[in-house]
Motif scaffolding. Structure first.
Motif, PDB file in Angstrom:
ATOM      1  N   ASN A  44       0.644  -1.181   0.143  1.00 30.92           N
ATOM      2  CA  ASN A  44      -0.118  -0.050  -0.161  1.00 30.92           C
ATOM      3  C   ASN A  44       0.911   1.168   0.052  1.00 30.92           C
ATOM      4  OD1 ASN A  44      -2.424  -1.527  -0.121  1.00 30.92           O
ATOM      5  ND2 ASN A  44      -2.745  -1.350   2.155  1.00 30.92           N
ATOM      6  N   GLY A  45       1.751   1.232  -0.832  1.00 36.02           N
ATOM      7  CA  GLY A  45       2.770   2.421  -1.055  1.00 36.02           C
ATOM      8  C   GLY A  45       3.896   2.527  -0.176  1.00 36.02           C
ATOM      9  N   ALA A  46       3.875   1.775   0.927  1.00 39.06           N
ATOM     10  CA  ALA A  46       5.123   2.083   1.924  1.00 39.06           C
ATOM     11  C   ALA A  46       6.138   0.864   1.548  1.00 39.06           C
ATOM     12  CB  ALA A  46       4.561   2.044   3.262  1.00 39.06           C
ATOM     13  N   GLN A  47       7.177   0.909   1.867  1.00 41.44           N
ATOM     14  CA  GLN A  47       8.223  -0.130   1.785  1.00 41.44           C
ATOM     15  C   GLN A  47       8.249  -1.099   2.866  1.00 41.44           C
ATOM     16  OE1 GLN A  47      12.105   0.748   0.061  1.00 41.44           O
ATOM     17  NE2 GLN A  47      12.955  -0.742   1.100  1.00 41.44           N
ATOM     18  N   LEU A  48       8.054  -2.560   2.657  1.00 43.30           N
ATOM     19  CA  LEU A  48       8.011  -3.415   3.679  1.00 43.30           C
ATOM     20  C   LEU A  48       9.869  -3.311   4.347  1.00 43.30           C
ATOM     21  CD1 LEU A  48       6.363  -6.469   2.450  1.00 43.30           C
ATOM     22  CD2 LEU A  48       5.570  -5.055   4.190  1.00 43.30           C
ATOM     23  N   THR A  49       9.649  -3.286   5.719  1.00 38.40           N
ATOM     24  CA  THR A  49      10.861  -3.461   6.529  1.00 38.40           C
ATOM     25  C   THR A  49      11.028  -4.809   6.966  1.00 38.40           C
ATOM     26  OG1 THR A  49       9.721  -2.492   8.296  1.00 38.40           O
ATOM     27  CG2 THR A  49      10.775  -1.047   7.047  1.00 38.40           C
ATOM     28  N   GLU A  50       9.853  -5.616   7.098  1.00 34.52           N
ATOM     29  CA  GLU A  50      10.218  -6.887   7.693  1.00 34.52           C
ATOM     30  C   GLU A  50      10.171  -7.943   6.538  1.00 34.52           C
ATOM     31  OE1 GLU A  50       7.317  -4.971   7.558  1.00 34.52           O
ATOM     32  OE2 GLU A  50       5.512  -5.804   8.334  1.00 34.52           O
ATOM     33  N   GLU A  51      10.476  -9.071   7.027  1.00 38.40           N
ATOM     34  CA  GLU A  51      10.887 -10.178   6.063  1.00 38.40           C
ATOM     35  C   GLU A  51       9.573 -10.549   5.111  1.00 38.40           C
ATOM     36  OE1 GLU A  51      11.866 -15.010   5.887  1.00 38.40           O
ATOM     37  OE2 GLU A  51      11.936 -14.040   7.615  1.00 38.40           O
ATOM     38  N   PRO A  52       9.590 -10.621   3.845  1.00 38.47           N
ATOM     39  CA  PRO A  52       8.333 -10.918   3.004  1.00 38.47           C
ATOM     40  C   PRO A  52       8.139 -12.531   2.952  1.00 38.47           C
ATOM     41  CG  PRO A  52       9.985 -10.704   1.602  1.00 38.47           C
ATOM     42  CD  PRO A  52      10.886 -10.331   2.954  1.00 38.47           C
ATOM     43  N   SER A  53       7.878 -13.032   4.211  1.00 40.91           N
ATOM     44  CA  SER A  53       7.653 -14.347   4.510  1.00 40.91           C
ATOM     45  C   SER A  53       6.154 -14.634   3.982  1.00 40.91           C
ATOM     46  CB  SER A  53       7.683 -14.936   5.901  1.00 40.91           C
ATOM     47  OG  SER A  53       7.050 -14.234   6.927  1.00 40.91           O
ATOM     48  N   TYR A  54       5.566 -15.789   4.069  1.00 39.96           N
ATOM     49  CA  TYR A  54       3.834 -15.796   4.102  1.00 39.96           C
ATOM     50  C   TYR A  54       3.406 -15.365   5.119  1.00 39.96           C
ATOM     51  CZ  TYR A  54      -0.223 -18.159   4.172  1.00 39.96           C
ATOM     52  OH  TYR A  54      -1.621 -18.557   4.250  1.00 39.96           O
ATOM     53  N   ASP A  55       3.748 -15.761   6.334  1.00 42.14           N
ATOM     54  CA  ASP A  55       3.197 -15.215   7.454  1.00 42.14           C
ATOM     55  C   ASP A  55       3.097 -13.526   7.839  1.00 42.14           C
ATOM     56  OD1 ASP A  55       2.517 -17.828   8.443  1.00 42.14           O
ATOM     57  OD2 ASP A  55       4.417 -18.110   9.396  1.00 42.14           O
ATOM     58  N   ASN A  56       4.078 -13.210   7.590  1.00 46.27           N
ATOM     59  CA  ASN A  56       4.259 -11.696   7.632  1.00 46.27           C
ATOM     60  C   ASN A  56       3.368 -10.753   6.368  1.00 46.27           C
ATOM     61  OD1 ASN A  56       6.103 -11.769   9.842  1.00 46.27           O
ATOM     62  ND2 ASN A  56       7.959 -11.263   8.295  1.00 46.27           N
ATOM     63  N   LEU A  57       3.449 -11.401   5.198  1.00 41.29           N
ATOM     64  CA  LEU A  57       2.507 -10.924   4.414  1.00 41.29           C
ATOM     65  C   LEU A  57       0.957 -11.182   4.654  1.00 41.29           C
ATOM     66  CD1 LEU A  57       4.519 -11.967   0.954  1.00 41.29           C
ATOM     67  CD2 LEU A  57       4.160  -9.506   2.030  1.00 41.29           C
ATOM     68  N   LYS A  58       0.902 -12.322   5.067  1.00 40.21           N
ATOM     69  CA  LYS A  58      -0.632 -12.702   5.567  1.00 40.21           C
ATOM     70  C   LYS A  58      -1.335 -11.915   6.599  1.00 40.21           C
ATOM     71  CE  LYS A  58      -3.623 -16.567   7.060  1.00 40.21           C
ATOM     72  NZ  LYS A  58      -4.889 -16.167   6.310  1.00 40.21           N
ATOM     73  N   ALA A  59      -0.453 -11.614   7.545  1.00 41.41           N
ATOM     74  CA  ALA A  59      -0.899 -10.774   8.844  1.00 41.41           C
ATOM     75  C   ALA A  59      -1.259  -9.362   8.273  1.00 41.41           C
ATOM     76  CB  ALA A  59       0.136 -10.793   9.873  1.00 41.41           C
ATOM     77  N   LYS A  60      -0.363  -8.830   7.154  1.00 39.64           N
ATOM     78  CA  LYS A  60      -0.537  -7.328   6.996  1.00 39.64           C
ATOM     79  C   LYS A  60      -1.893  -7.322   6.117  1.00 39.64           C
ATOM     80  CE  LYS A  60       2.546  -4.538   5.921  1.00 39.64           C
ATOM     81  NZ  LYS A  60       2.682  -3.734   7.333  1.00 39.64           N
ATOM     82  N   ILE A  61      -2.094  -8.327   5.272  1.00 39.27           N
ATOM     83  CA  ILE A  61      -3.067  -8.378   4.426  1.00 39.27           C
ATOM     84  C   ILE A  61      -4.252  -8.317   5.199  1.00 39.27           C
ATOM     85  CG2 ILE A  61      -4.089  -9.638   2.723  1.00 39.27           C
ATOM     86  CD1 ILE A  61      -1.334 -10.034   1.459  1.00 39.27           C
ATOM     87  N   ASP A  62      -4.423  -9.523   5.943  1.00 41.50           N
ATOM     88  CA  ASP A  62      -5.432  -9.586   6.903  1.00 41.50           C
ATOM     89  C   ASP A  62      -6.108  -8.415   7.432  1.00 41.50           C
ATOM     90  OD1 ASP A  62      -5.754 -12.253   5.914  1.00 41.50           O
ATOM     91  OD2 ASP A  62      -5.166 -13.208   7.901  1.00 41.50           O
TER      92      ASP A  62
END
Length: 224
Positions: free
Chosen positions: A201-219
């Motif tokens: 959503n326009g901001a650069q991810l600072t955490e590891e782009p793992s499935y769990d991290n991405l899923k948490a942010k998307i949810d």
């Protein structure tokens, strides 16, 4: 008090004042540098630079709540490691997120720019997605090579069913290389230095782009 003594006191007072000003303004001047770094880390990237009209969109969400933009290098091992996470996310959230991929081949990779042109040439026949997957699935067979892997990529083009005459022409066309460079230029304007670089959503991810991290942010974004 003699005139010389008055002059001495006056000089001392001026020096003291200058030292005090340096201390104040020196400290003040250092703070904006730290603040600017903090601001940059959390600053959103311009939407018109992140996603261009001709950017490759692998999935689209009608509500626009979640947009992931990945700048990648097909030869980058870290990108290859992230690929299955992105594919899992794309399948699980099909129709609920927008996923866009941009080219950012790194100069240290012998075949990174060539692979990007291969994907772009495939895209001209509406087979970008198939080639995008093939390049990552076969990365260990061609990545980190010191010689050109064009013959290997030509075989991939045959496997995904491309018109080979058109593919070869598009692969060599200056417009294809310019298209890849345009993505690189956008990435550089955003301060990208390595891959994968992912914007959520326009901001650069600072955490590891793992499935769990991405899923948490998307949810969290979809629930808001």
């Amino acid at each position: 008090m003699t005139t010389n003594l008055k002059i001495t006191f006056g000089i001392a007072a001026v020096v003291a004042a200058i030292v005090a000003m340096i201390a104040v303004f020196g400290d003040f001047g250092a703070r904006p540098i730290e603040s600017a770094a903090d601001t940059t880390a959390g600053r959103s990237a311009p939407t018109d630079v992140l996603v261009r009209p001709d950017s490759h969109t692998l999935s689209t969400a009608a509500d626009g709540k979640v947009t992931l933009v990945e700048f990648l290098d097909f030869e980058c091992e870290a990108c290859g490691a992230v690929f299955p996470h992105m594919e899992r996310i794309r399948a699980e959230y099909d129709g609920r997120i927008t996923l866009v991929v941009r080219y950012f081949p790194l100069p240290g990779h012998r075949n990174g720019e060539l692979a990007a042109r291969v994907a772009e040439a495939a895209g001209k026949q509406d087979r970008f997605e198939a080639m995008y997957a093939k390049l990552f699935e076969t990365q260990r067979q061609w990545g980190e090579a010191s010689e050109s892997k064009e013959a290997f990529f030509v075989d991939l083009a045959k496997q995904v069913g491309l018109d080979m005459t058109a593919f070869q022409a598009d692969l060599a066309a200056p417009a294809t290389a310019q298209r890849v460079k345009k993505d690189q230029d956008d990435g550089q304007s955003l301060g990208i230095q390595g891959t994968p670089t992912i914007f959520f959503n326009g901001a650069q991810l600072t955490e590891e782009p793992s499935y769990d991290n991405l899923k948490a942010k998307i949810d969290a974004a979809l629930a808001s």
